[in-house]
Motif scaffolding. Structure first.
Motif, PDB file in Angstrom:
ATOM      1  N   PHE A 186     -29.068  27.994   4.042  1.00 12.95           N
ATOM      2  CA  PHE A 186     -29.594  28.193   5.398  1.00 12.95           C
ATOM      3  C   PHE A 186     -28.961  27.320   6.475  1.00 12.95           C
ATOM      4  CE2 PHE A 186     -33.028  29.091   2.333  1.00 12.95           C
ATOM      5  CZ  PHE A 186     -33.261  30.432   2.636  1.00 12.95           C
ATOM      6  N   GLY A 187     -28.363  26.197   6.091  1.00 14.09           N
ATOM      7  CA  GLY A 187     -27.841  25.255   7.075  1.00 14.09           C
ATOM      8  C   GLY A 187     -28.854  24.171   7.402  1.00 14.09           C
ATOM      9  N   VAL A 188     -28.358  23.064   7.936  1.00 16.41           N
ATOM     10  CA  VAL A 188     -29.188  21.877   8.166  1.00 16.41           C
ATOM     11  C   VAL A 188     -30.324  22.155   9.147  1.00 16.41           C
ATOM     12  CG1 VAL A 188     -29.196  19.534   9.108  1.00 16.41           C
ATOM     13  CG2 VAL A 188     -27.366  20.251   7.581  1.00 16.41           C
ATOM     14  N   ASP A 189     -30.003  22.722  10.294  1.00 11.81           N
ATOM     15  CA  ASP A 189     -31.026  22.886  11.331  1.00 11.81           C
ATOM     16  C   ASP A 189     -32.079  23.904  10.944  1.00 11.81           C
ATOM     17  OD1 ASP A 189     -30.010  20.931  12.901  1.00 11.81           O
ATOM     18  OD2 ASP A 189     -29.519  22.200  14.620  1.00 11.81           O
ATOM     19  N   ALA A 190     -31.713  24.906  10.179  1.00 10.69           N
ATOM     20  CA  ALA A 190     -32.712  25.872   9.706  1.00 10.69           C
ATOM     21  C   ALA A 190     -33.700  25.191   8.771  1.00 10.69           C
ATOM     22  CB  ALA A 190     -32.030  27.042   9.000  1.00 10.69           C
ATOM     23  N   TYR A 192     -35.960  23.066  10.907  1.00  7.71           N
ATOM     24  CA  TYR A 192     -36.924  23.946  11.581  1.00  7.71           C
ATOM     25  C   TYR A 192     -38.050  24.347  10.634  1.00  7.71           C
ATOM     26  CZ  TYR A 192     -38.930  28.121  13.726  1.00  7.71           C
ATOM     27  OH  TYR A 192     -39.809  29.039  14.234  1.00  7.71           O
ATOM     28  N   PHE A 193     -37.671  24.772   9.450  1.00  5.50           N
ATOM     29  CA  PHE A 193     -38.676  25.251   8.506  1.00  5.50           C
ATOM     30  C   PHE A 193     -39.649  24.136   8.125  1.00  5.50           C
ATOM     31  CE2 PHE A 193     -40.494  26.258   4.440  1.00  5.50           C
ATOM     32  CZ  PHE A 193     -40.813  27.596   4.554  1.00  5.50           C
ATOM     33  N   CYS A 194     -39.126  22.971   7.791  1.00  6.93           N
ATOM     34  CA  CYS A 194     -39.992  21.865   7.354  1.00  6.93           C
ATOM     35  C   CYS A 194     -40.996  21.485   8.435  1.00  6.93           C
ATOM     36  CB  CYS A 194     -39.147  20.649   6.981  1.00  6.93           C
ATOM     37  SG  CYS A 194     -38.296  20.812   5.392  1.00  6.93           S
ATOM     38  N   ILE A 195     -40.569  21.486   9.685  1.00  5.14           N
ATOM     39  CA  ILE A 195     -41.470  21.109  10.772  1.00  5.14           C
ATOM     40  C   ILE A 195     -42.426  22.252  11.106  1.00  5.14           C
ATOM     41  CG2 ILE A 195     -41.583  20.430  13.201  1.00  5.14           C
ATOM     42  CD1 ILE A 195     -38.759  19.149  12.753  1.00  5.14           C
ATOM     43  N   LEU A 214     -40.105  32.877   2.312  1.00  4.38           N
ATOM     44  CA  LEU A 214     -40.535  32.513   3.656  1.00  4.38           C
ATOM     45  C   LEU A 214     -39.380  31.926   4.458  1.00  4.38           C
ATOM     46  CD1 LEU A 214     -42.928  32.487   5.566  1.00  4.38           C
ATOM     47  CD2 LEU A 214     -43.629  30.291   4.589  1.00  4.38           C
ATOM     48  N   MET A 215     -38.505  31.154   3.791  1.00  4.04           N
ATOM     49  CA  MET A 215     -37.332  30.605   4.468  1.00  4.04           C
ATOM     50  C   MET A 215     -36.449  31.730   5.005  1.00  4.04           C
ATOM     51  SD  MET A 215     -36.710  27.193   4.643  1.00  4.04           S
ATOM     52  CE  MET A 215     -34.932  27.104   4.632  1.00  4.04           C
ATOM     53  N   ILE A 216     -36.230  32.745   4.194  1.00  2.00           N
ATOM     54  CA  ILE A 216     -35.393  33.877   4.623  1.00  2.00           C
ATOM     55  C   ILE A 216     -36.042  34.598   5.801  1.00  2.00           C
ATOM     56  CG2 ILE A 216     -34.484  36.128   3.920  1.00  2.00           C
ATOM     57  CD1 ILE A 216     -34.296  34.942   1.038  1.00  2.00           C
ATOM     58  N   GLU A 217     -37.361  34.785   5.714  1.00  2.00           N
ATOM     59  CA  GLU A 217     -38.093  35.461   6.787  1.00  2.00           C
ATOM     60  C   GLU A 217     -37.983  34.684   8.096  1.00  2.00           C
ATOM     61  OE1 GLU A 217     -42.734  36.314   7.922  1.00  2.00           O
ATOM     62  OE2 GLU A 217     -42.166  36.468   5.810  1.00  2.00           O
ATOM     63  N   ARG A 218     -38.180  33.373   8.037  1.00  5.91           N
ATOM     64  CA  ARG A 218     -38.098  32.545   9.242  1.00  5.91           C
ATOM     65  C   ARG A 218     -36.671  32.535   9.806  1.00  5.91           C
ATOM     66  NH1 ARG A 218     -42.781  32.790  10.763  1.00  5.91           N
ATOM     67  NH2 ARG A 218     -44.403  31.531   9.820  1.00  5.91           N
ATOM     68  N   ASN A 219     -35.698  32.451   8.912  1.00  2.00           N
ATOM     69  CA  ASN A 219     -34.311  32.456   9.362  1.00  2.00           C
ATOM     70  C   ASN A 219     -34.008  33.727  10.150  1.00  2.00           C
ATOM     71  OD1 ASN A 219     -31.300  31.422   8.962  1.00  2.00           O
ATOM     72  ND2 ASN A 219     -31.303  33.610   8.493  1.00  2.00           N
ATOM     73  N   ASN A 220     -34.419  34.870   9.612  1.00  2.38           N
ATOM     74  CA  ASN A 220     -34.089  36.144  10.246  1.00  2.38           C
ATOM     75  C   ASN A 220     -34.894  36.396  11.516  1.00  2.38           C
ATOM     76  OD1 ASN A 220     -32.264  36.566   8.209  1.00  2.38           O
ATOM     77  ND2 ASN A 220     -33.492  38.072   7.111  1.00  2.38           N
ATOM     78  N   ALA A 221     -36.202  36.122  11.453  1.00  2.00           N
ATOM     79  CA  ALA A 221     -37.073  36.453  12.590  1.00  2.00           C
ATOM     80  C   ALA A 221     -36.966  35.431  13.717  1.00  2.00           C
ATOM     81  CB  ALA A 221     -38.518  36.559  12.117  1.00  2.00           C
ATOM     82  N   MET A 280     -33.715  20.360  16.249  1.00  2.00           N
ATOM     83  CA  MET A 280     -32.500  20.992  15.750  1.00  2.00           C
ATOM     84  C   MET A 280     -31.319  20.511  16.595  1.00  2.00           C
ATOM     85  SD  MET A 280     -34.245  24.773  15.388  1.00  2.00           S
ATOM     86  CE  MET A 280     -32.851  25.576  14.589  1.00  2.00           C
ATOM     87  N   PRO A 281     -30.892  19.263  16.399  1.00  2.79           N
ATOM     88  CA  PRO A 281     -29.902  18.663  17.304  1.00  2.79           C
ATOM     89  C   PRO A 281     -28.555  19.379  17.315  1.00  2.79           C
ATOM     90  CG  PRO A 281     -30.387  17.215  15.430  1.00  2.79           C
ATOM     91  CD  PRO A 281     -31.396  18.296  15.404  1.00  2.79           C
ATOM     92  N   GLU A 282     -28.091  19.850  16.160  1.00  2.00           N
ATOM     93  CA  GLU A 282     -26.797  20.525  16.125  1.00  2.00           C
ATOM     94  C   GLU A 282     -26.851  21.845  16.884  1.00  2.00           C
ATOM     95  OE1 GLU A 282     -25.637  20.945  12.052  1.00  2.00           O
ATOM     96  OE2 GLU A 282     -25.234  18.805  11.786  1.00  2.00           O
TER      97      GLU A 282
END
Length: 546
Positions: A319-323, A326-329, A344-351, A467-469
């Protein structure tokens, strides 16, 4: 910015027994978001984390690995620091309990407690859990096992020094009653008062003789200082505290801590043992101890023994660092446990990331290139449709700050993404592609794209702590610098004639759920096979705790 108020935040120091999983790493990500937000506001931030490196469990792991304890923890600390580097953690000091300055002050603290009668020598007999490094009475055991981790216990009796907890208990009870903000959330405060303080505190074992890997008690060297005084003291020794009154200016500047951010499972140590030790030292108590909930995998807390562990680098691979940040927070409520899952990670990434944010930025940059050769123009062609967007953009920082001030960090992130959703709605409302067909509406089209760019840059500036990057990448897309907090109350700061990038990038790619889950399953099978081979070789799996 003018505001240089000191702000000191600490995390629990990670136990140096193995590589931290995402359930451990969540805390440092949350802490980093908080301190980055405070820096955005212009505060003079001090952010400390580190490692707890002594104890019987580490001594045993080092022996099993055929190395001395210091060599063993050096290796683990390197792993922990690499995880923190990967997750873009901006700490100011990484303290180790094997640091010479820390060890020296711990010895002096122990001696001070002894000389003023707070510590006395006795003997301890009880049931000991090596994993938790805690003694329990027989009545505290659950089915003959540790009530905290469920692991095995064994009977031990040894000479030890004890701290007179009961001496300071009335003072602490009064303090908590007078400062309801001290322990947060409120449910943790009630638990500490009703389950521990009000029924009466037992004296605390603060030295051990059953193992040698620890800081020696300088006036009785067969004893080593036990974890409570050793590990908890890091919050002041890391600032250069000196028992003899020769503390570093850092200590004078930053103590008391504004926030001790810790897991809910160790809140008793931070809200009972640690405050009492500070009272005995004559020091002010931290302003707040926040016991955050757990990040769970499926139905339970992550542990290597359960085989349900997910590591940060595995998540970053997909997913990459910032994703992952984002998810953890985003998934962690204020007072309840959060759940992490691949689906859920995939869902959050896409949506949320690919669609709501990434698509918004790319569409805005692309339309600016298509219709105006990439040039943003501050045209005077407002419309009632603009008012709600501008109001939302300017109201986002105050709304987020209200959440951040009460440590509702996930809610702050939700407020921010509400702005991005409002931007997407604005595109639907204004329909730039329709405006582009009418030459007479050229100024209106320019105003719409300018309003979008301005709103996105306000949002990107507020995205920096989380998500600083990604925030930096959005800044590069629009060729506009990110803003400090004192610049977030004015709409229309992008200079007229600013040129956006010609080739907008994809901030977050959409993932094919079936394909991604198949790759994840393959990785997990490889992990299981590797763990089985390791176990067969007699190396053991180890464990990591907060």
């Amino acid at each position: 910015m003018k505001n240089k108020t000191p702000f000191y935040l600490t995390t629990a120091i990670a136990y140096a027994s193995g590589k931290p999983h995402i359930g451990n790493t969540y805390e440092i990500i949350l802490a980093d978001a908080i301190v980055r937000y405070k820096r955005l506001q212009g505060l003079d931030v001090r952010f400390q984390t580190g490692t707890d490196e002594h104890g019987q469990k580490i001594e045993g792991k080092a022996e099993a690995a055929g190395v001395d304890p210091k060599t063993y923890v050096d290796g683990v600390v390197s792993e922990i620091k690499e995880v923190y580097r990967l997750m873009n953690i901006s700490y100011d000091r990484f303290i180790r309990t094997t640091d010479p300055d820390h060890e020296k002050q711990v010895q002096k603290i122990f001696r001070k407690f002894y000389e003023q009668g707070d510590i006395y020598k006795g003997s301890y007999e009880g049931w000991y859990c090596t994993s938790c490094e805690s003694f329990f009475t027989k009545s505290q055991l659950v089915n003959g096992r540790c009530p905290d981790c469920g692991g095995p216990v064994h009977e031990e009796k040894e000479e030890a020094y004890f701290f007179r907890m009961s001496k300071y208990a009335p003072q602490l009870i009064q303090y908590i009653n007078d400062h309801p903000e001290f322990i947060q959330p409120a449910s943790r405060r009630n638990e500490m008062m009703n389950n521990f303080l009000l029924p009466g505190l037992q004296d605390l074992c603060v030295s051990r003789t059953a193992f040698k890997w620890g800081i020696p008690v300088d006036f009785d060297p067969k004893h080593v200082v036990y974890v409570w005084i050793d590990a908890l003291s890091n919050y002041i020794t890391g600032l250069g505290y000196d028992v003899d009154g020769h503390s570093d200016p850092l200590f004078e500047k930053y103590w008391p801590a504004d926030i001790h951010l810790i897991g809910k499972d160790i809140i008793r140590f931070h809200t009972i043992y640690w405050p009492i030790m500070l009272m005995a030292l004559g020091l002010p108590l931290p302003k707040q101890v926040f016991g955050h909930p757990w990040l769970l995998q499926g139905e339970g807390k992550m542990s290597k023994s359960k085989g349900n562990v997910i590591y940060a680098d595995e998540l970053v691979h997909f997913f990459g660092v910032d994703a992952v940040r984002y998810f953890c927070i985003h998934e962690m409520p204020f007072d309840n446990d959060g759940v992490i899952s691949w689906d859920l990670m995939i869902e959050r990434n896409n949506a949320d990331l690919a669609n709501t944010l990434g698509n918004l930025v790319k569409r805005t940059v692309s339309m600016t290139n298509k219709y105006f050769g990439g040039v943003l123009r501050h045209a005077d062609a407002s419309d009632p449709l603009d008012h709600d967007l501008i109001e939302t953009a300017l109201g986002t920082y105050p709304a987020m700050t209200e959440c951040m001030d009460t440590l509702h960090v996930a809610d702050a992130l939700t407020q921010l993404f509400n702005l991005f959703k409002r931007c997407n709605k604005y595109i639907d409302e204004t329909q730039p592609w329709v405006l582009a067909r009418d030459e007479a509406k050229n100024d209106r089209l320019a105003a719409v794209l300018y309003n979008l760019a301005e709103s996105i840059m306000i949002g990107a500036s507020l995205l920096q702590p989380f998500m600083p990057e990604t925030a930096a990448r959005i800044s590069a897309e629009f060729n506009v610098p990110l803003r400090d907090a004192d610049q977030l109350g004015t709409f229309g700061q992008i200079a007229d004639g600013t040129k956006v990038t010609e080739n907008p990038s994809v901030l977050f790619a959409r993932l094919d759920p079936a394909k991604t889950l198949a790759e994840i399953d393959q990785m997990m099978e490889q992990k299981k096979a590797a763990a089985a081979a390791k176990a067969a070789a007699g190396e053991g799996a180890g464990s990591t705790s907060l």
